[in-house]
Design a protein around this motif. Structure first.
Motif, PDB file in Angstrom:
ATOM      1  N   VAL A 268       0.863  -1.181   0.000  1.00 46.29           N
ATOM      2  CA  VAL A 268       0.000   0.000   0.000  1.00 46.29           C
ATOM      3  C   VAL A 268       0.901   1.232   0.000  1.00 46.29           C
ATOM      4  O   VAL A 268       1.894   1.284   0.741  1.00 46.29           O
ATOM      5  N   ASN A 269       0.577   2.226  -0.809  1.00 49.36           N
ATOM      6  CA  ASN A 269       1.378   3.442  -0.911  1.00 49.36           C
ATOM      7  C   ASN A 269       0.989   4.461   0.161  1.00 49.36           C
ATOM      8  O   ASN A 269      -0.203   4.641   0.456  1.00 49.36           O
ATOM      9  N   LEU A 270       1.981   5.115   0.720  1.00 50.31           N
ATOM     10  CA  LEU A 270       1.760   6.197   1.679  1.00 50.31           C
ATOM     11  C   LEU A 270       2.334   7.489   1.110  1.00 50.31           C
ATOM     12  O   LEU A 270       3.470   7.505   0.628  1.00 50.31           O
ATOM     13  N   SER A 271       1.579   8.569   1.177  1.00 53.47           N
ATOM     14  CA  SER A 271       2.068   9.853   0.679  1.00 53.47           C
ATOM     15  C   SER A 271       2.924  10.532   1.741  1.00 53.47           C
ATOM     16  O   SER A 271       2.938  10.143   2.915  1.00 53.47           O
ATOM     17  N   ALA A 272       3.629  11.571   1.330  1.00 56.71           N
ATOM     18  CA  ALA A 272       4.480  12.322   2.254  1.00 56.71           C
ATOM     19  C   ALA A 272       3.655  12.929   3.378  1.00 56.71           C
ATOM     20  O   ALA A 272       4.104  12.996   4.536  1.00 56.71           O
ATOM     21  N   VAL A 273       2.432  13.356   3.074  1.00 54.55           N
ATOM     22  CA  VAL A 273       1.575  13.969   4.086  1.00 54.55           C
ATOM     23  C   VAL A 273       1.218  12.965   5.175  1.00 54.55           C
ATOM     24  O   VAL A 273       1.134  13.300   6.363  1.00 54.55           O
ATOM     25  N   CYS A 274       1.025  11.705   4.762  1.00 53.62           N
ATOM     26  CA  CYS A 274       0.664  10.664   5.731  1.00 53.62           C
ATOM     27  C   CYS A 274       1.741  10.481   6.794  1.00 53.62           C
ATOM     28  O   CYS A 274       1.445  10.119   7.942  1.00 53.62           O
ATOM     29  N   LEU A 275       2.990  10.725   6.423  1.00 50.39           N
ATOM     30  CA  LEU A 275       4.086  10.536   7.367  1.00 50.39           C
ATOM     31  C   LEU A 275       4.081  11.578   8.481  1.00 50.39           C
ATOM     32  O   LEU A 275       4.821  11.453   9.456  1.00 50.39           O
ATOM     33  N   LEU A 280      -1.652   7.733  12.445  1.00 45.65           N
ATOM     34  CA  LEU A 280      -1.779   6.793  11.345  1.00 45.65           C
ATOM     35  C   LEU A 280      -1.425   5.363  11.757  1.00 45.65           C
ATOM     36  O   LEU A 280      -2.132   4.415  11.409  1.00 45.65           O
ATOM     37  N   VAL A 281      -0.325   5.199  12.482  1.00 43.98           N
ATOM     38  CA  VAL A 281       0.112   3.849  12.847  1.00 43.98           C
ATOM     39  C   VAL A 281      -0.960   3.133  13.655  1.00 43.98           C
ATOM     40  O   VAL A 281      -1.264   1.952  13.407  1.00 43.98           O
ATOM     41  N   MET A 317       7.908   7.913  12.029  1.00 44.27           N
ATOM     42  CA  MET A 317       6.770   7.136  11.533  1.00 44.27           C
ATOM     43  C   MET A 317       7.226   5.775  11.013  1.00 44.27           C
ATOM     44  O   MET A 317       6.639   4.729  11.336  1.00 44.27           O
ATOM     45  N   LEU A 318       8.271   5.759  10.213  1.00 40.37           N
ATOM     46  CA  LEU A 318       8.756   4.510   9.634  1.00 40.37           C
ATOM     47  C   LEU A 318       9.281   3.565  10.710  1.00 40.37           C
ATOM     48  O   LEU A 318       9.080   2.349  10.634  1.00 40.37           O
ATOM     49  N   THR A 319       9.929   4.135  11.723  1.00 41.43           N
ATOM     50  CA  THR A 319      10.432   3.305  12.817  1.00 41.43           C
ATOM     51  C   THR A 319       9.276   2.654  13.576  1.00 41.43           C
ATOM     52  O   THR A 319       9.321   1.465  13.919  1.00 41.43           O
TER      53      THR A 319
END
Length: 429
Positions: A268-275, A280-281, A317-319
């Motif tokens: 699933v793609n995540l946009s820059a804004v989502c980060l 979100l998580v 966010m990615l972590t």
């Protein structure tokens, strides 16, 4: 006709094209070689495009203004204003047509012109080195031609923005379920085994036809609707994925042939804004629990540019996503300008080679070297590598030789509606 085109010249330009065609677009050709112009005109017409040929830049821009083509094919080496100058002017005019660039000056010049055109904001759909085959040209028109029943005859949906789109219209589409999630298969390069699917959203607009995500995602970001769009895609994709590939009792056909349902993933793609969205998580975790999808089966794709737009928030966010077991793919790698050191410190599990390199890997030494370096970089960092834009068997063979892990593209399977997936799986034996 010279040496600018090869293969099937006479048959393609002959009686096979004398068939009534329902035009679904307009092709403007800038080419000073009459033979090449004739062939491109014939192939375009056979592909459902009302085609015109002009031989100089002045005539080209007059026709552009009066005729508003949906597609453009132009040669770089032209008398007077050359092709690069034409492309720069098209960028200034914010041209939205799909563009094919041709040249007999070698792939290095052609690739550079393509990159330059993209920097000018143009929608380049293909680069063709002369001599090119009519089959290669037809393939480009086939990929970009509107599908019957999706876009009404004569209607053209702008390539980067939908004119007149309103926030209320988009909210209504979310409410009514007019947004559709299609799924593009992803295979293991070595054995051709199904590895997963990428969820790709489309908007089935009742008046405008099928609208692609690059035409409305930026709109959603601008109007604070990207969270709603992301939630919509997650709900639809996880519901489908859970029924088909997690709860196998509901879909025994997925265990046949080359499908390995225990290992199949969903991207699933995540946009820059989502980060930037701290909640979100938690929403993703709740959605996975609701549909009983293990976190390790879900891959979130983030573009290189998005990851670096706000590196601190992005890293946080990615972590968090990785700490909760989700896989992370850095998409379009090699197309941005960010620091490699900062990128490799982010917790990605997969590196995805951009299709701009993959599409030309069989004919461009430079593109092939770029693909190999990205695959090697991924391996050295313990990341899986995935290539998108695989459109023929030779490209897949090149990727196999390089040791690329995964591949996706039109040759493997186009993005398709959920109902078409079982038939696609069955067709692979």
């Amino acid at each position: 006709m010279g040496e600018a085109c090869k293969d099937e010249r006479e048959s393609d330009a002959g009686k096979a094209f004398n068939v009534p065609v329902l035009f679904r677009g307009r092709l403007l050709i800038l080419e000073d070689d009459p033979g090449v112009g004739k062939v491109v005109h014939a192939v375009g017409t056979a592909s459902g495009l009302d085609s015109r040929v002009v031989t100089d830049a002045d005539q080209f821009f007059v026709t552009l203004d009066e005729w508003q083509p949906t597609h453009i094919a132009l040669d770089l080496l032209m008398p007077g204003m050359d092709g690069t100058q034409v492309l720069a002017e098209l960028g200034t005019r914010q041209c939205t047509a799909d563009i094919i660039i041709t040249s007999g000056m070698g792939t290095r010049v052609l690739d550079a012109a393509g990159r330059s055109a993209c920097e000018h904001g143009l929608n380049v759909i293909g680069l063709l080195a002369k001599p090119f085959s009519t089959k290669a040209l037809r393939a480009l028109f086939a990929v970009t031609a509107p599908l019957p029943g999706h876009i009404p005859a004569g209607r053209h949906v702008e390539s980067r923005a939908v004119l007149g789109l309103t926030e209320a219209e988009f909210r209504l589409a979310l409410k009514n379920g007019d947004l559709q999630v299609h799924y593009q298969p992803k295979i293991e390069c070595t054995h051709g085994t199904l590895a997963g699917f990428e969820a790709l959203v489309r908007w089935a607009h009742p008046q405008r036809g099928l609208i692609m995500p690059d035409q409305f995602v930026l709109f959603a970001e601008k109007h604070a609707l990207i969270d709603a769009l992301t939630n919509y895609v997650l709900e639809a994709a996880l519901a489908w994925f859970s029924a088909r590939f997690v709860d196998e009792r509901d879909a025994p056909e997925v265990r046949t042939g080359k499908a390995l349902s225990s290992a199949i993933s969903l991207s699933v793609n995540l946009s820059a804004v989502c980060l930037q969205d701290k909640a979100l998580v938690d929403r993703i975790i709740a959605c996975c629990h609701r549909y009983r999808v293990p976190s390790a089966r879900l891959i979130f794709e983030v573009t290189e540019t998005s990851a670096m737009e706000s590196p601190v928030a992005g890293l946080d966010m990615l972590t968090r996503l990785r700490m909760n077991g989700f896989q992370l793919s850095i998409d379009d790698f090699g197309t941005g300008y960010s620091s490699m050191l900062r990128l490799v410190r982010m917790p990605f599990t997969e590196i995805k080679v951009d299709k701009s390199f993959v599409l030309s890997a069989t004919r461009s030494i430079e593109s092939r070297a770029a693909v190999r370096s990205i695959v090697d970089l991924g391996r050295s960092l313990g990341l899986k590598s995935a290539a998108e834009g695989v459109e023929d068997a030779l490209t897949l063979e090149v990727l196999q030789q390089m040791g690329c892990d995964f591949a996706q593209g039109y040759w493997i399977g186009r993005p398709m509606e959920a109902d078409a997936i079982p038939a696609w799986i069955a067709s692979r034996g």
